[in-house]
Design a protein around this motif. Structure first.
Motif, PDB file in Angstrom:
ATOM      1  N   ASP A 221       0.824  -1.214   0.000  1.00  0.00           N
ATOM      2  CA  ASP A 221       0.000   0.000   0.000  1.00  0.00           C
ATOM      3  C   ASP A 221       0.856   1.262   0.000  1.00  0.00           C
ATOM      4  O   ASP A 221       0.462   2.291  -0.567  1.00  0.00           O
ATOM      5  N   GLN A 222       2.004   1.185   0.635  1.00  0.00           N
ATOM      6  CA  GLN A 222       2.908   2.338   0.659  1.00  0.00           C
ATOM      7  C   GLN A 222       3.404   2.674  -0.733  1.00  0.00           C
ATOM      8  O   GLN A 222       3.546   3.843  -1.099  1.00  0.00           O
ATOM      9  N   ILE A 223       3.672   1.636  -1.527  1.00  0.00           N
ATOM     10  CA  ILE A 223       4.204   1.855  -2.872  1.00  0.00           C
ATOM     11  C   ILE A 223       3.159   2.511  -3.761  1.00  0.00           C
ATOM     12  O   ILE A 223       3.466   3.430  -4.532  1.00  0.00           O
ATOM     13  N   GLU A 224       1.909   2.055  -3.667  1.00  0.00           N
ATOM     14  CA  GLU A 224       0.872   2.508  -4.582  1.00  0.00           C
ATOM     15  C   GLU A 224       0.670   4.018  -4.533  1.00  0.00           C
ATOM     16  O   GLU A 224       0.388   4.653  -5.560  1.00  0.00           O
ATOM     17  N   SER A 225       0.839   4.606  -3.387  1.00  0.00           N
ATOM     18  CA  SER A 225       0.614   6.045  -3.280  1.00  0.00           C
ATOM     19  C   SER A 225       1.723   6.858  -3.928  1.00  0.00           C
ATOM     20  O   SER A 225       1.587   8.082  -4.095  1.00  0.00           O
ATOM     21  N   PHE A 226       2.828   6.186  -4.307  1.00  0.00           N
ATOM     22  CA  PHE A 226       3.934   6.884  -4.944  1.00  0.00           C
ATOM     23  C   PHE A 226       4.163   6.415  -6.378  1.00  0.00           C
ATOM     24  O   PHE A 226       5.212   6.673  -6.958  1.00  0.00           O
ATOM     25  N   ARG A 227       3.189   5.722  -6.968  1.00  0.00           N
ATOM     26  CA  ARG A 227       3.280   5.357  -8.378  1.00  0.00           C
ATOM     27  C   ARG A 227       3.169   6.618  -9.232  1.00  0.00           C
ATOM     28  O   ARG A 227       2.510   7.585  -8.861  1.00  0.00           O
ATOM     29  N   LYS A 230      -0.097   8.373  -9.833  1.00  0.00           N
ATOM     30  CA  LYS A 230      -0.653   9.022  -8.650  1.00  0.00           C
ATOM     31  C   LYS A 230       0.019  10.358  -8.358  1.00  0.00           C
ATOM     32  O   LYS A 230      -0.627  11.286  -7.840  1.00  0.00           O
ATOM     33  N   ILE A 231       1.296  10.479  -8.680  1.00  0.00           N
ATOM     34  CA  ILE A 231       2.034  11.685  -8.276  1.00  0.00           C
ATOM     35  C   ILE A 231       2.304  12.636  -9.437  1.00  0.00           C
ATOM     36  O   ILE A 231       2.751  13.754  -9.241  1.00  0.00           O
ATOM     37  N   ALA A 232       2.067  12.196 -10.672  1.00  0.00           N
ATOM     38  CA  ALA A 232       2.390  13.018 -11.846  1.00  0.00           C
ATOM     39  C   ALA A 232       1.697  14.386 -11.806  1.00  0.00           C
ATOM     40  O   ALA A 232       2.299  15.406 -12.178  1.00  0.00           O
TER      41      ALA A 232
END
Length: 236
Positions: A221-227, A230-232
């Motif tokens: 779950d931690q990784i998904e928020s920094f894909r 998501k951050i573009a």
């Protein structure tokens, strides 16, 4: 990605440039041995093809022999020093790093002393899980300069590129708070690119995300928020 090797090279250049000395670099690895660093028996063939064995100085003895012929400071940069078995590589030289005026006998004969103008500089990656932080006996003979991500470098670099680094800096600060371990913080050297706006998607997806997948392997779950998708939108 904090610029350890780059800084070590620049410091070595500063200490030696136009001052009657020289600098060079060697990188340690798990197979690096005493014979590579101090001295060892090496095979060679003569013009007739006959095999011989000769005692050959390693990188450090060769460095010291050349440094003793110079008038200025000479620097040997050891990159990734904690990747080797330091007690085995340094051998009896360990005592000379503390008692610089001493002379010691070498295992293969003869004596050795580090010249007064010889300097050792080392880099080590404390995030490398496969290695220890370093031999305690060597650590107490060294001074340390910790290198954490310096966001001002991003600001200074991109002041001339036209890219606004502030949203990226905020993202990196948030990411490193989630990592919550200064040894594993994502550094700034990934983003020192002239055309960062164009390269950032590849940098993030091909370099940053794989690193995060390794670090957060048990916290998906931690990784998904920094894909990147998501951050573009947070970045210019």
């Amino acid at each position: 990605g904090t610029g350890k090797t780059f800084l070590a090279q620049k410091l070595a250049q500063h200490l030696t440039q136009n001052k009657g000395g020289f600098w060079e670099m060697v990188q340690f690895h798990p197979a690096y041995a005493y014979e590579d660093f101090v001295q060892g028996i090496r095979p060679f063939t003569d013009d007739t093809g006959t095999l011989h064995y000769s005692l050959v100085p390693g990188r450090f003895l060769d460095f010291c022999q050349r440094a003793s012929q110079q008038t200025g400071v000479c620097v040997l940069v050891i990159d990734e020093i904690n990747r080797a078995n330091l007690a085995a590589v340094f051998g009896e030289l360990m005592v000379l790093l503390e008692y610089r005026d001493a002379t010691i006998p070498l295992a293969s004969g003869g004596s050795f002393q580090i010249p007064a103008n010889g300097r050792l500089m080392r880099t080590m990656n404390t995030a490398d899980r496969s290695t220890a932080l370093g031999d305690p006996a060597l650590c107490r003979r060294c001074a340390f300069i910790p290198l954490s991500p310096n966001y001002d470098i991003l600001r200074q670099f991109h002041a001339r590129t036209g890219y606004d680094p502030e949203p990226l800096i905020e993202l990196l600060q948030h990411l490193n708070r989630q990592i919550a371990d200064p040894h594993y913080s994502v550094g700034i050297t990934f983003f020192l690119e002239e055309n960062l706006r164009e390269q950032l998607p590849d940098i993030w997806q091909l370099e940053i995300e794989p690193y995060l997948e390794e670090f957060f392997f048990d916290q998906p779950d931690q990784i998904e928020s920094f894909r990147w998708p998501k951050i573009a939108s947070q970045l210019p």
